[in-house]
Each structure stands twice: as C-alpha cells, then as structure tokens.
Design a protein around this motif. Structure first.
Motif, PDB file in Angstrom:
ATOM      1  N   GLY A  22       0.782  -1.222   0.000  1.00 44.53           N
ATOM      2  CA  GLY A  22       0.000   0.000   0.000  1.00 44.53           C
ATOM      3  C   GLY A  22       0.818   1.278   0.000  1.00 44.53           C
ATOM      4  N   TRP A  23       2.165   1.145  -0.048  1.00 46.95           N
ATOM      5  CA  TRP A  23       2.992   2.350   0.011  1.00 46.95           C
ATOM      6  C   TRP A  23       3.697   2.663  -1.298  1.00 46.95           C
ATOM      7  CZ3 TRP A  23       4.518   6.390   3.202  1.00 46.95           C
ATOM      8  CH2 TRP A  23       3.767   6.516   4.373  1.00 46.95           C
ATOM      9  N   ASP A  73      17.133  -4.032   2.090  1.00 46.29           N
ATOM     10  CA  ASP A  73      18.036  -3.098   2.784  1.00 46.29           C
ATOM     11  C   ASP A  73      18.426  -1.919   1.888  1.00 46.29           C
ATOM     12  OD1 ASP A  73      18.007  -4.543   5.122  1.00 46.29           O
ATOM     13  OD2 ASP A  73      19.790  -5.712   4.610  1.00 46.29           O
ATOM     14  N   ASN A  74      18.606  -2.172   0.590  1.00 41.68           N
ATOM     15  CA  ASN A  74      18.956  -1.079  -0.325  1.00 41.68           C
ATOM     16  C   ASN A  74      17.833  -0.046  -0.395  1.00 41.68           C
ATOM     17  OD1 ASN A  74      21.465  -2.153  -1.022  1.00 41.68           O
ATOM     18  ND2 ASN A  74      20.574  -3.440  -2.614  1.00 41.68           N
ATOM     19  N   LEU A  75      16.604  -0.535  -0.355  1.00 47.72           N
ATOM     20  CA  LEU A  75      15.446   0.348  -0.369  1.00 47.72           C
ATOM     21  C   LEU A  75      15.421   1.214   0.889  1.00 47.72           C
ATOM     22  CD1 LEU A  75      12.899   1.026  -2.024  1.00 47.72           C
ATOM     23  CD2 LEU A  75      11.694  -0.715  -0.702  1.00 47.72           C
ATOM     24  N   LYS A  76      15.707   0.602   2.021  1.00 40.32           N
ATOM     25  CA  LYS A  76      15.744   1.352   3.281  1.00 40.32           C
ATOM     26  C   LYS A  76      16.840   2.416   3.254  1.00 40.32           C
ATOM     27  CE  LYS A  76      14.144  -2.521   6.186  1.00 40.32           C
ATOM     28  NZ  LYS A  76      14.488  -3.395   7.326  1.00 40.32           N
ATOM     29  N   THR A  77      17.999   2.037   2.721  1.00 42.91           N
ATOM     30  CA  THR A  77      19.128   2.975   2.668  1.00 42.91           C
ATOM     31  C   THR A  77      18.818   4.158   1.770  1.00 42.91           C
ATOM     32  OG1 THR A  77      20.709   1.177   3.036  1.00 42.91           O
ATOM     33  CG2 THR A  77      21.565   3.210   2.094  1.00 42.91           C
ATOM     34  N   LEU A  78      18.227   3.872   0.616  1.00 36.76           N
ATOM     35  CA  LEU A  78      17.911   4.941  -0.317  1.00 36.76           C
ATOM     36  C   LEU A  78      16.858   5.882   0.243  1.00 36.76           C
ATOM     37  CD1 LEU A  78      18.366   6.206  -3.064  1.00 36.76           C
ATOM     38  CD2 LEU A  78      16.706   4.609  -4.041  1.00 36.76           C
ATOM     39  N   ALA A  79      15.834   5.334   0.891  1.00 41.16           N
ATOM     40  CA  ALA A  79      14.787   6.170   1.488  1.00 41.16           C
ATOM     41  C   ALA A  79      15.364   7.048   2.600  1.00 41.16           C
ATOM     42  CB  ALA A  79      13.663   5.297   2.035  1.00 41.16           C
ATOM     43  N   ALA A  80      16.259   6.468   3.417  1.00 36.03           N
ATOM     44  CA  ALA A  80      16.890   7.239   4.492  1.00 36.03           C
ATOM     45  C   ALA A  80      17.792   8.327   3.924  1.00 36.03           C
ATOM     46  CB  ALA A  80      17.696   6.305   5.396  1.00 36.03           C
ATOM     47  N   ALA A  81      18.528   8.002   2.857  1.00 35.19           N
ATOM     48  CA  ALA A  81      19.418   8.983   2.234  1.00 35.19           C
ATOM     49  C   ALA A  81      18.619  10.138   1.643  1.00 35.19           C
ATOM     50  CB  ALA A  81      20.255   8.306   1.147  1.00 35.19           C
ATOM     51  N   LEU A  82      17.483   9.807   1.039  1.00 26.67           N
ATOM     52  CA  LEU A  82      16.647  10.863   0.463  1.00 26.67           C
ATOM     53  C   LEU A  82      16.097  11.771   1.553  1.00 26.67           C
ATOM     54  CD1 LEU A  82      14.221  10.527  -2.487  1.00 26.67           C
ATOM     55  CD2 LEU A  82      13.488  11.754  -0.457  1.00 26.67           C
ATOM     56  N   ALA A  83      15.596  11.188   2.640  1.00 21.79           N
ATOM     57  CA  ALA A  83      15.045  11.998   3.722  1.00 21.79           C
ATOM     58  C   ALA A  83      16.125  12.885   4.348  1.00 21.79           C
ATOM     59  CB  ALA A  83      14.429  11.092   4.784  1.00 21.79           C
ATOM     60  N   GLY A 135       8.457  10.952   7.023  1.00 21.11           N
ATOM     61  CA  GLY A 135       7.487   9.904   7.322  1.00 21.11           C
ATOM     62  C   GLY A 135       7.644   8.706   6.415  1.00 21.11           C
ATOM     63  N   PHE A 136       7.924   8.953   5.142  1.00 25.62           N
ATOM     64  CA  PHE A 136       8.122   7.877   4.172  1.00 25.62           C
ATOM     65  C   PHE A 136       9.314   7.011   4.566  1.00 25.62           C
ATOM     66  CE2 PHE A 136      10.139   6.201   0.353  1.00 25.62           C
ATOM     67  CZ  PHE A 136       9.087   5.584  -0.288  1.00 25.62           C
ATOM     68  N   ALA A 137      10.426   7.661   4.926  1.00 30.65           N
ATOM     69  CA  ALA A 137      11.631   6.917   5.303  1.00 30.65           C
ATOM     70  C   ALA A 137      11.392   6.073   6.551  1.00 30.65           C
ATOM     71  CB  ALA A 137      12.790   7.883   5.528  1.00 30.65           C
ATOM     72  N   LEU A 138      10.639   6.593   7.500  1.00 26.42           N
ATOM     73  CA  LEU A 138      10.352   5.850   8.737  1.00 26.42           C
ATOM     74  C   LEU A 138       9.497   4.610   8.454  1.00 26.42           C
ATOM     75  CD1 LEU A 138       9.653   8.818  11.198  1.00 26.42           C
ATOM     76  CD2 LEU A 138      11.666   7.316  11.149  1.00 26.42           C
ATOM     77  N   VAL A 139       8.497   4.770   7.577  1.00 29.60           N
ATOM     78  CA  VAL A 139       7.640   3.632   7.228  1.00 29.60           C
ATOM     79  C   VAL A 139       8.443   2.569   6.487  1.00 29.60           C
ATOM     80  CG1 VAL A 139       5.687   2.899   5.810  1.00 29.60           C
ATOM     81  CG2 VAL A 139       5.498   4.950   7.217  1.00 29.60           C
ATOM     82  N   VAL A 140       9.268   2.996   5.533  1.00 24.12           N
ATOM     83  CA  VAL A 140      10.090   2.048   4.776  1.00 24.12           C
ATOM     84  C   VAL A 140      11.057   1.321   5.709  1.00 24.12           C
ATOM     85  CG1 VAL A 140      11.910   1.861   3.027  1.00 24.12           C
ATOM     86  CG2 VAL A 140       9.890   3.256   2.573  1.00 24.12           C
ATOM     87  N   ALA A 141      11.648   2.050   6.657  1.00 25.65           N
ATOM     88  CA  ALA A 141      12.597   1.433   7.596  1.00 25.65           C
ATOM     89  C   ALA A 141      11.933   0.345   8.433  1.00 25.65           C
ATOM     90  CB  ALA A 141      13.197   2.504   8.502  1.00 25.65           C
ATOM     91  N   ARG A 142      10.659   0.525   8.754  1.00 23.34           N
ATOM     92  CA  ARG A 142       9.946  -0.437   9.601  1.00 23.34           C
ATOM     93  C   ARG A 142       9.367  -1.607   8.807  1.00 23.34           C
ATOM     94  NH1 ARG A 142       5.519   2.332  13.131  1.00 23.34           N
ATOM     95  NH2 ARG A 142       5.251   0.124  13.678  1.00 23.34           N
ATOM     96  N   LYS A 143       8.913  -1.350   7.579  1.00 21.80           N
ATOM     97  CA  LYS A 143       8.118  -2.356   6.885  1.00 21.80           C
ATOM     98  C   LYS A 143       8.753  -2.961   5.630  1.00 21.80           C
ATOM     99  CE  LYS A 143       3.651  -0.555   8.485  1.00 21.80           C
ATOM    100  NZ  LYS A 143       2.290  -0.155   8.071  1.00 21.80           N
ATOM    101  N   ALA A 144       9.766  -2.319   5.066  1.00 23.25           N
ATOM    102  CA  ALA A 144      10.361  -2.836   3.836  1.00 23.25           C
ATOM    103  C   ALA A 144      11.258  -4.036   4.129  1.00 23.25           C
ATOM    104  CB  ALA A 144      11.152  -1.746   3.133  1.00 23.25           C
ATOM    105  N   ASN A 145      11.411  -4.883   3.119  1.00 24.60           N
ATOM    106  CA  ASN A 145      12.238  -6.079   3.268  1.00 24.60           C
ATOM    107  C   ASN A 145      13.618  -5.921   2.628  1.00 24.60           C
ATOM    108  OD1 ASN A 145      10.068  -7.485   4.498  1.00 24.60           O
ATOM    109  ND2 ASN A 145       9.204  -7.891   2.464  1.00 24.60           N
TER     110      ASN A 145
END
Length: 259
Positions: free
Chosen positions: A114-115, A205-215, A193-203
C-alpha cells in the motif's frame, strides 16, 4: 552595460555549446546503438522520444531567451520554469530508461504494502519544488523577505492581485517565495514519514538505505534553502542548493522505479 554583457555572454555561449553537444550525444548514441541492434525493442520508441525531447528543449530554450530581448533584460520566469522542467524531465526519463536497460523491468523490491503510491507523491513533490525554485530564481524572489521562519514578521506576505491571479502566482515575489517555503515544509514532513515507514516495513536493505538517504538530503536541502535566503542568495549556497535539488530528484526517480 557592455561590461555586464561580456560577463553574461560567456555563460550563454557555454550553455548553448553544451546543449548542442548533449543533443549530439543523444542523437549519435541512439543511431549507433540502433544500427548495432543493441537497443531492446521495448525501449526503441522511448529512446527516440528522448532524442525528440532534446529538440523540443532547444526550441523552448530559444523561446525563453527571446523573452529577454525586447521590453525586458531578463527572461520571463514562467519560461525559465518551463525550460528547467523539461531539462529535469529529460534527465528523469533518461535515468528511468537506463535502469530498465540495465535491470530489465524488475521492480517492486520489498516495498511496504500500500505504500508504492507514496513514491509517486514524493517524486511529484520534489519535481514541483524544483519548478517553484525556478520561479523563485526567475523572479529574483530570494532577494526579498530574507528572514525565517516569518516573512518580514508575517506568516503570509502581502500580494498584489490587481494583475490577475495567474500573474500573481507566476510573478509576485512574495507569493512565489511563500509557495516555495510551504512546499519545502510538506516535502520535509512527507520524506521523513516515508523513510520511517520504509525502515519499519520494507524487506530490502537497499530500499531502506535509499529512502533514508533521500530523507536526510531533504533536511540538508531545507537547511541550505534557509541559509541561501538569510544570506541574500550568496552564490556558493545558491549553487549548492540547486545541485542538491537535482540529486534529490535523481534519488526520487530511482526510488520510484525500484518501488
């Protein structure tokens, strides 16, 4: 005067030369890979569209420049915004096409359920903010209301509506800067908020890193924007602010493709 003309001439000349070189790289690269049958069938028309977009961008560039040749000595802000927007669209489409050429059509790497729609909103916010930044630059709106978080002690600046709503949204310095500020706040909130949701729910690691870097980059960009404003558009801060904006757009495009 003549001295100012000599200064701006070389910037204009270099920009046009780079534009022609860019057009040659796109056209010759496309034709060369096409002859060698190195372009996947699904990407041929998209690559042709990129070459066509280069030609459109050249025409829009002249349309922009022509607005500063009669009745005024600077280009019209809305034409500058259009020219920059097409450049960023070309860059984004090139990155997207490059990712598909390298990786195939593989997408959806562990995105939270849903994200996926959220990346589209994030990309749209970044792109819109870049467009508003072009309006700020075109109207020299960074030279007014150089305090923060207020605007000369007000939340909303006085706006001259006499020439029409459309004119004010494109040309009023206070309103243009206000829109750029508000969109920046929305982008900071949404990206965080997007980076926090991805960090908690994504599977992934590259996706989490990219979302955190963008935020993180969004927060840095906000600080650069404020610094550029309160220093009355110091050149170093202004150029860095523009550079980080492009980097943010690149990250948003890659993130959207991955999701």
């Amino acid at each position: 005067d003549m001295a100012a003309f000599k200064g701006i001439y070389w910037w204009e000349w270099t920009h046009r030369l780079l534009a022609r070189l860019l057009g040659a790289v796109y056209l010759l690269g496309f034709l060369g890979f096409l002859v060698m049958r190195q372009i996947p069938g699904r990407l041929i028309w998209r690559c042709a569209g990129l070459v066509g977009l280069i030609a459109v961008q050249g025409a829009v560039g002249w349309w922009m420049v022509s607005s500063g040749l009669s009745g005024r000595v600077e280009v019209a802000p809305e034409r500058l915004m259009t020219h920059l927007s097409l450049a960023l669209l070309l860059m984004s489409a090139t990155i997207w096409t490059g990712l598909e050429a390298l990786e195939g059509e593989k997408r959806g790497r562990g995105a939270p359920n849903g994200w996926r729609w959220a990346t589209g909103i994030l990309l749209a916010l970044v792109f819109t903010q870049c467009m508003l930044g072009a309006l700020v630059a075109g109207n020299r709106a960074g030279y007014v209301y150089n305090d923060w978080p207020m605007m000369n002690g007000h939340i909303f600046p006085p706006v001259e509506w006499a020439k029409g709503i459309g004119y004010s949204f494109l040309h009023d310095q206070g309103l243009v800067q206000f829109m750029h500020r508000i969109t920046a706040y929305l982008l900071v909130i949404f990206a965080t908020g997007f980076a926090l949701v991805v960090a908690r729910k994504a599977n992934d690691d590259n996706l989490k890193t990219l979302a955190a870097a963008l935020a993180t980059s969004v927060w840095i960009q906000a600080a650069l924007g404020i610094t550029t404003l309160i220093t009355v558009v110091a050149l170093g801060f202004a150029l860095t602010h523009q550079f980080v904006a492009v980097c943010l757009l690149v990250m948003a495009v890659v993130l959207t493709w991955i999701m």
